[in-house]
Design a protein around this motif. Sequence first.
Motif, short mmCIF file in Angstrom:
data_model
loop_
_atom_site.label_atom_id
_atom_site.label_comp_id
_atom_site.label_asym_id
_atom_site.label_seq_id
_atom_site.Cartn_x
_atom_site.Cartn_y
_atom_site.Cartn_z
N GLY A 57 46.41 -6.30 -11.83
CA GLY A 57 45.35 -5.35 -11.52
C GLY A 57 45.73 -3.94 -11.93
N GLN A 58 45.24 -2.95 -11.18
CA GLN A 58 45.55 -1.53 -11.40
C GLN A 58 45.23 -1.07 -12.82
OE1 GLN A 58 46.14 0.10 -8.84
NE2 GLN A 58 47.38 -1.06 -7.39
N ARG A 59 44.22 -1.66 -13.45
CA ARG A 59 43.91 -1.30 -14.84
C ARG A 59 43.45 0.14 -14.95
NH1 ARG A 59 44.06 -5.38 -18.46
NH2 ARG A 59 42.89 -4.14 -19.96
N SER A 60 42.74 0.63 -13.95
CA SER A 60 42.30 2.02 -13.98
C SER A 60 43.50 2.96 -13.94
CB SER A 60 41.36 2.31 -12.81
OG SER A 60 41.04 3.68 -12.74
N LEU B 2 47.33 6.57 -16.90
CA LEU B 2 48.68 6.86 -17.37
C LEU B 2 48.70 7.02 -18.89
CD1 LEU B 2 51.12 4.53 -15.35
CD2 LEU B 2 51.22 7.02 -15.51
N ILE B 3 48.01 6.12 -19.58
CA ILE B 3 47.98 6.19 -21.04
C ILE B 3 47.20 7.41 -21.50
CG2 ILE B 3 47.21 4.99 -23.13
CD1 ILE B 3 47.72 2.36 -21.68
N VAL B 4 46.12 7.75 -20.80
CA VAL B 4 45.35 8.94 -21.14
C VAL B 4 46.23 10.18 -21.03
CG1 VAL B 4 43.54 10.49 -20.24
CG2 VAL B 4 43.04 8.08 -20.63
N ALA B 5 47.00 10.29 -19.94
CA ALA B 5 47.90 11.44 -19.78
C ALA B 5 48.92 11.50 -20.90
CB ALA B 5 48.59 11.37 -18.42
N MET B 6 49.45 10.34 -21.29
CA MET B 6 50.43 10.29 -22.37
C MET B 6 49.81 10.76 -23.69
SD MET B 6 52.30 6.98 -24.07
CE MET B 6 50.75 6.48 -24.84
N LEU B 7 48.61 10.27 -24.00
CA LEU B 7 47.95 10.65 -25.24
C LEU B 7 47.62 12.14 -25.26
CD1 LEU B 7 45.47 7.66 -25.74
CD2 LEU B 7 47.60 8.08 -26.96
N MET C 181 47.31 15.06 -14.62
CA MET C 181 46.49 14.17 -13.80
C MET C 181 47.23 13.80 -12.52
SD MET C 181 44.70 11.58 -16.55
CE MET C 181 43.27 11.30 -15.51
N PHE C 182 46.45 13.60 -11.47
CA PHE C 182 46.95 13.14 -10.18
C PHE C 182 46.19 11.85 -9.88
CE2 PHE C 182 47.10 14.29 -5.35
CZ PHE C 182 47.92 13.20 -5.12
N VAL C 183 46.91 10.73 -9.91
CA VAL C 183 46.28 9.41 -9.82
C VAL C 183 46.66 8.76 -8.50
CG1 VAL C 183 46.04 7.14 -10.89
CG2 VAL C 183 46.38 9.17 -12.32
N ARG C 184 45.67 8.30 -7.78
CA ARG C 184 45.92 7.58 -6.52
C ARG C 184 45.98 6.08 -6.80
NH1 ARG C 184 42.58 11.60 -3.29
NH2 ARG C 184 44.18 12.88 -2.31
N VAL C 185 47.01 5.43 -6.24
CA VAL C 185 47.21 4.00 -6.41
C VAL C 185 46.81 3.31 -5.11
CG1 VAL C 185 48.85 2.17 -7.00
CG2 VAL C 185 49.13 4.47 -7.97
N ALA D 265 34.50 10.84 -30.68
CA ALA D 265 33.59 11.82 -30.10
C ALA D 265 33.55 11.61 -28.59
CB ALA D 265 32.18 11.69 -30.70
N VAL D 266 33.65 12.70 -27.85
CA VAL D 266 33.64 12.64 -26.39
C VAL D 266 32.22 12.44 -25.89
CG1 VAL D 266 34.06 13.99 -24.27
CG2 VAL D 266 35.70 14.07 -26.16
N THR D 267 32.07 11.61 -24.86
CA THR D 267 30.77 11.42 -24.21
C THR D 267 30.86 11.91 -22.76
OG1 THR D 267 31.27 9.21 -23.37
CG2 THR D 267 30.41 9.35 -25.62
N LEU D 268 29.70 11.98 -22.12
CA LEU D 268 29.65 12.38 -20.72
C LEU D 268 30.45 11.42 -19.84
CD1 LEU D 268 28.34 14.50 -18.82
CD2 LEU D 268 26.44 12.88 -18.52
N GLU D 269 30.44 10.13 -20.21
CA GLU D 269 31.18 9.15 -19.43
C GLU D 269 32.68 9.39 -19.50
OE1 GLU D 269 28.73 8.47 -21.50
OE2 GLU D 269 27.19 7.76 -20.10
N ASP D 270 33.17 9.87 -20.64
CA ASP D 270 34.59 10.20 -20.75
C ASP D 270 34.97 11.29 -19.76
OD1 ASP D 270 35.27 8.43 -22.91
OD2 ASP D 270 34.29 9.80 -24.29
N ILE D 271 34.14 12.30 -19.66
CA ILE D 271 34.41 13.42 -18.75
C ILE D 271 34.42 12.95 -17.31
CG2 ILE D 271 33.51 15.63 -17.91
CD1 ILE D 271 32.38 16.06 -20.75
N ARG D 272 33.42 12.18 -16.95
CA ARG D 272 33.32 11.71 -15.57
C ARG D 272 34.46 10.76 -15.20
NH1 ARG D 272 26.69 10.92 -15.31
NH2 ARG D 272 26.23 13.10 -14.80
N SER D 273 34.96 10.02 -16.17
CA SER D 273 36.03 9.07 -15.86
C SER D 273 37.37 9.75 -15.62
CB SER D 273 36.17 8.05 -17.01
OG SER D 273 36.66 8.67 -18.18
N VAL D 274 37.54 10.97 -16.11
CA VAL D 274 38.82 11.67 -15.92
C VAL D 274 38.73 12.82 -14.92
CG1 VAL D 274 39.54 11.09 -18.27
CG2 VAL D 274 38.48 13.32 -17.83
#
Length: 355
Positions: free
Chosen positions: A41-44, A49-54, A192-196, A296-305
């Motif tokens: 699990g924990q895919r989100s 984590l990968i987003v922060a790395m990129l 980023m601050f990610v809650r597990v 290209a960035v979408t609104l969904e990208d912004i809301r997901s981060v």
Amino acid sequence: MSTTNSLPSQPQSLPLGEQDIIQLLSKLADVTDELGRVIVGQRSVVQQLIVAMLAGGHCLLEGAPGLAKTLMVSSLAKTLELDYKRIQFTPDLMPSDIIGTEILETDHDSGERFFKFKQGPVFTHILLADEINRTPPKTQAALLEAMQERTISYAGNIHPLPKPFFVLATQNPVEQSGTYALPEAQLDRFLMFVRVGYPSAEEEIEILARTTGTQSVTLKEVLHTEEILTLQSLVRQVDIASELLQYISQLVRDTRPDISGNQSVKEFVRWGAGPRAGQAIVLCAKANALLNQRFAVTLEDIRSVAHGVLRHRILLNFQAQAQNMDTDSVIDHLINHTPPPESPLVTNTSSSNAG
């Protein structure tokens, strides 16, 4: 991940062809798959984590003990061809245990004695700061320069850190005994601050099955150092519409109670996010788009981060604490009440796929 046969928004400044970029982006999916062999699990969380790395930033993971935070970071490091070191933060840890110290040496030929800087574990590509809030503020502060400037200053000399450099820190909830809350200045250094959270019932059964038998997993390296640096360059070239930049700016400005028009912010927020939050949202949204093979960035990208970027940059007041209001609820209210851009370009994902 959605795919098409062309790259309409392909960056032009890197010496890479279309197939090279497609192959490189496909390796990001391979990293996620490799981590799935160890992490149930924990895919989100893995995606963030990968987003922060990129995006080239640091990431703080918070969760109760036993939720595989340390395993998640160490497993990610094993899928990357990067140097990796781990520091267990304890109450008696000293700053020199992190950044290094000078030692007295003797030249065997001349007999002359001199001081030589011995590098600490911070000189690596990936630094796992395990249970970072179990050490006092003086030692926590030893990471400030490294996280912001990517250098270490010692005895008047500046020592650059390797590239890329990431601090991936874990912490237990601050209400637990024996912890020292990170100051706002240090929290702001984390992109980023990610809650597990706890696993689902099905995931917990899978965890029990995997971890109590004889099965062992050897992770393979998927991405090399130069490929990671190339991906970070690609992130910077992802397109973002001016309407979305205005939306991000408005979202961040609305976290500040003195100028916000949002009632939840005015009622519950003591201190809002600074401009660095907007920069972080843009970079993370671009990284999220690239992770999903879009340029290209979408609104969904912004809301997901947005939650991962904002939750540690908003300081709530006593009234919020009295009413059990948390930062995620404030961010939800902000997102729901900040008018999105009207342009269809900012939500159309079909015309900007990367491969």
